[in-house]
Design an enzyme around this catalytic site. Structure first.
Site, PDB file in Angstrom:
ATOM      1  NE  ARG A 287       1.677   2.400  -4.648  1.00 18.89           N
ATOM      2  CZ  ARG A 287       2.827   2.663  -4.039  1.00 18.89           C
ATOM      3  NH1 ARG A 287       3.702   1.692  -3.842  1.00 18.89           N
ATOM      4  NH2 ARG A 287       3.085   3.869  -3.595  1.00 18.89           N
ATOM      5  CG  PHE A 417      -4.980   9.871  -6.103  1.00 20.47           C
ATOM      6  CD1 PHE A 417      -4.717  10.960  -5.297  1.00 20.47           C
ATOM      7  CD2 PHE A 417      -6.302   9.516  -6.310  1.00 20.47           C
ATOM      8  CE1 PHE A 417      -5.745  11.690  -4.727  1.00 20.47           C
ATOM      9  CE2 PHE A 417      -7.335  10.239  -5.743  1.00 20.47           C
ATOM     10  CZ  PHE A 417      -7.055  11.329  -4.942  1.00 20.47           C
ATOM     11  CD  GLU A 418      -3.229   5.245  -3.031  1.00 20.29           C
ATOM     12  OE1 GLU A 418      -2.707   4.147  -3.290  1.00 20.29           O
ATOM     13  OE2 GLU A 418      -4.393   5.349  -2.604  1.00 20.29           O
ATOM     14  N   GLY A 419       1.523   8.280  -5.603  1.00 18.76           N
ATOM     15  CA  GLY A 419       2.758   8.127  -6.371  1.00 18.76           C
ATOM     16  C   GLY A 419       2.491   8.350  -7.842  1.00 18.76           C
TER      17      GLY A 419
END
Length: 637
Positions: A287, A417-419
């Site tokens: 992350r 993106f990514e959450g």
């Protein structure tokens, strides 16, 4: 299935997938419990002696300067084959892969610095490398793969491109609804995959895929969401569309259909039913890539803001001398420093591998994506009409082609993106209140009987009798507290007091709403935003005083903390003085059509079609848009 049952099932799937243990110390977890543990990040963990990181970064810088044309990528909407092969030759696809498997085996800090370089040439290159290394095949195989899987796949990941296939047309942040299936073969040696995956970053040109699919429970199979490594050109895989977006125009993101794709059982990562946990752990581990690229964007914004604000003259003075612009320049400089501090501190913690940084990494992603967007928006304003004009247009009329509008478009996706930021706040909030949920347990469970509630009440009473008094006083109330931080000591005292304060407010929220707290998403979001500000302030103060840092860094940290303190105070006020209840009521009325009259007198230019595309399993009816990148020296097919 009722909405209530569906919601309960979604929560159960998410709870089963999240890591519930805290075996190592966490600065973020302690912060939300009201304890400022600066000792966990100061002094910063020492980096291992240089093992080629500096040399690689210099070669990467030279390659980007001489071989990559960011404007060409923007014009053509793809990264040229020769650039991709050049990155492979440098080892850029194996930065974090151990040397024993052919990778560079560099640190997280070096990886983040590499992403900062390439993302400022064109963010699509950063997306290419991070989607491959942060969430593609390398991470889950390194974390959960067998020795045989590591030997087979990791060397390939150094020279091939990988992608991660989780999202589906009707499945975003609610994986309980995952529809793709993986049916075990009768011989137990294979699985047959069927389904449609959406927004598959790198999926258009990937050689290897990580696919999440649901294994039906049966005799000998526990079933559940499971992860598999799948060949990108396996029979039955079709890239049905290459998606186009607001920004990141060079990104290779598509819709991938799997129809009767046979995958060897040896390609399953982990056990059946562990796929979602593998996915979440992979996202946690990777992350920090996005905040690294956000920090790079903020640093570039500072460069442009400084140069332009000194050059552009209005009313006899450089625009940077006018207070309205000076405030934006100050915000840009202070925020760029803080975002770099967040990435550097978090990266050092990741490399040391002594801490659980799931909260810190999530906070960095949330905070970096939100603040970088504000910085870029301010730069558009500082540049005025030139900020809205494309770099190509500026250059065509003889001015410096500064791609500010492109940056704004490219950065917008990082808040999704990514959450998305909203989902990130909920995920972090769940970790922030974990102790309270564990302690209260049956006390706030509406399904618990009186006996269980009585036992829970006794446990909670004991815990809170010890914990609540600890939130009353602390080092932040001592005039000489944190004196070792010099000019920044007052900010550390503020952070310490605010840490205890946010813990008290979290407890008040738990006491007031109990099990209903999960539905108070705006309240929880503000709690998380306060925590993000406090972590960023702490990182900035520690980073400013770290070894090798320029003495002027303290000035940047001081200004950033002054800005952040104002934001924190507003967030504390808004916890209890807000329009949340009115907003919920109005939103319900909007959805019921009460105000549809307000939409009259306009045209809707949308192209007709369903809101969510049908994703019925079956053979593809589309052309395959998969792009194969010939290797260096190889003839085009």
């Amino acid at each position: 299935m009722s909405t209530v049952d569906e919601s309960a099932r979604a929560r159960q799937v998410a709870e089963e997938a999240r890591e519930s243990r805290w075996d190592r110390p966490s600065f973020g977890r302690e912060l939300f419990l009201g304890r400022l543990r600066v000792d966990l990040i100061d002094p910063l963990p020492e980096q291992e002696p240089a093992t080629g990181g500096a040399e690689f970064l210099e070669r990467l810088r030279e390659f980007c300067a001489n071989e990559v044309d960011g404007q060409q990528i923007e014009r053509d909407s793809w990264i040229p084959d020769e650039v991709i092969n050049g990155l492979k030759a440098l080892g850029a696809f194996g930065i974090r892969i151990p040397e024993e498997y052919g990778g560079l085996g560099l640190s997280a800090v070096d990886y983040h610095r590499a992403l900062m370089l390439v993302a400022t040439v064109h963010p699509s290159i950063g997306a290419l490398l991070s989607a491959h290394q942060s969430v593609g095949v390398p991470q889950p195989v390194q974390l959960f793969g067998t020795p045989a899987q590591k030997r087979e796949f990791l060397p390939r990941c150094v020279r091939e491109i990988t992608a991660f296939l989780l999202t589906e047309p009707d499945v975003g942040s609610d994986p309980a609804r995952l529809a793709a299936t993986a049916v075990p073969g009768e011989d137990g040696q294979s699985y047959t995959l069927n389904g449609v995956k959406l927004w598959t970053t790198n999926g258009v040109l990937a050689d290897l895929l990580v696919v999440l699919a649901r294994v039906p429970a049966s005799e000998g199979h526990r079933g559940g969401i499971t992860a598999f490594v799948v060949e990108g050109d396996a029979p039955g895989i079709t890239v049905e569309n290459r998606n186009a977006f607001l920004g990141l125009r060079g990104i290779e993101n598509g819709v991938t259909r799997l129809h009767d794709v046979v995958v060897p059982a040896g390609n399953r990562i982990g056990r059946e039913g562990e796929g979602l946990k593998i996915a979440l752990t992979t996202l946690n581990a990777g992350r920090l890539a996005l905040p690294a690229m956000c920090a790079a964007a903020a640093k570039w914004c500072l460069k442009i803001a400084r140069e332009w604000s000194a050059r552009r003259v209005q009313w006899g003075r450089p625009i940077g001398a006018h207070e309205a612009i000076a405030g934006k320049v100050s915000f840009t400089a202070a925020t760029a420093f803080a975002l770099e501090a967040l990435v550097e501190v978090s990266g050092r913690l990741a490399d040391a591998d002594r801490h659980d940084i799931r909260i810190e990494a999530a906070l960095a992603k949330l905070y970096g994506s939100e603040l970088a967007w504000q910085v870029a928006d301010d730069l558009v304003q500082i540049r005025g009409g030139r900020g809205y004009e494309t770099a190509a247009s500026l250059a065509a009329r003889g001015e410096r082609g500064v791609p500010v509008e492109q940056l704004l478009r490219d950065l917008r996706i990082n808040r999704i993106f990514e959450g998305s930021s909203e989902i990130m706040r909920l995920l972090i909030a769940r970790e922030a209140v974990d102790v309270h949920l564990s302690v209260a347990g049956d006390l706030i469970d509406p399904k618990a009987d009186l006996s269980r509630k009585a036992s829970a009440a006794a446990r909670a009473g004991g815990f809170y009798a010890r914990w609540l008094p600890s939130l009353a006083v602390g080092k932040g109330q001592l005039p000489a507290g944190f004196a070792g931080y010099g000019q920044l000591a007052g900010h550390l005292r503020f952070i310490e007091r605010a840490t205890r304060r946010v813990a008290r407010h979290t407890f008040y929220g738990m006491s007031r709403w109990q099990a209903e707290l999960e539905h108070r998403q705006l309240f929880l979001g503000r709690i998380v935003d306060i925590g993000a500000e406090l972590y960023a302030m702490s990182a900035a103060c520690v980073y400013a005083r770290s070894e090798g840092q320029d003495e002027s860094a303290v000035e940047l940290a001081d200004t950033f903390c002054r800005h952040a303190r104002c934001r924190v105070e507003r967030l504390f006020r808004d916890l209890w003085h807000n329009t949340d209840a009115h907003d919920r009521a109005l939103a319900r009325a909007v959805l019921e059509g009460r105000y549809s009259w307000l939409e009259e007198g306009i045209f809707d230019p949308s192209i007709d079609g369903p809101w969510i595309a049908e994703a019925t399993a079956g053979p593809s009816q589309h052309e395959n848009h998969r792009r194969r990148v010939p290797r260096a020296g190889e003839a085009y097919p």
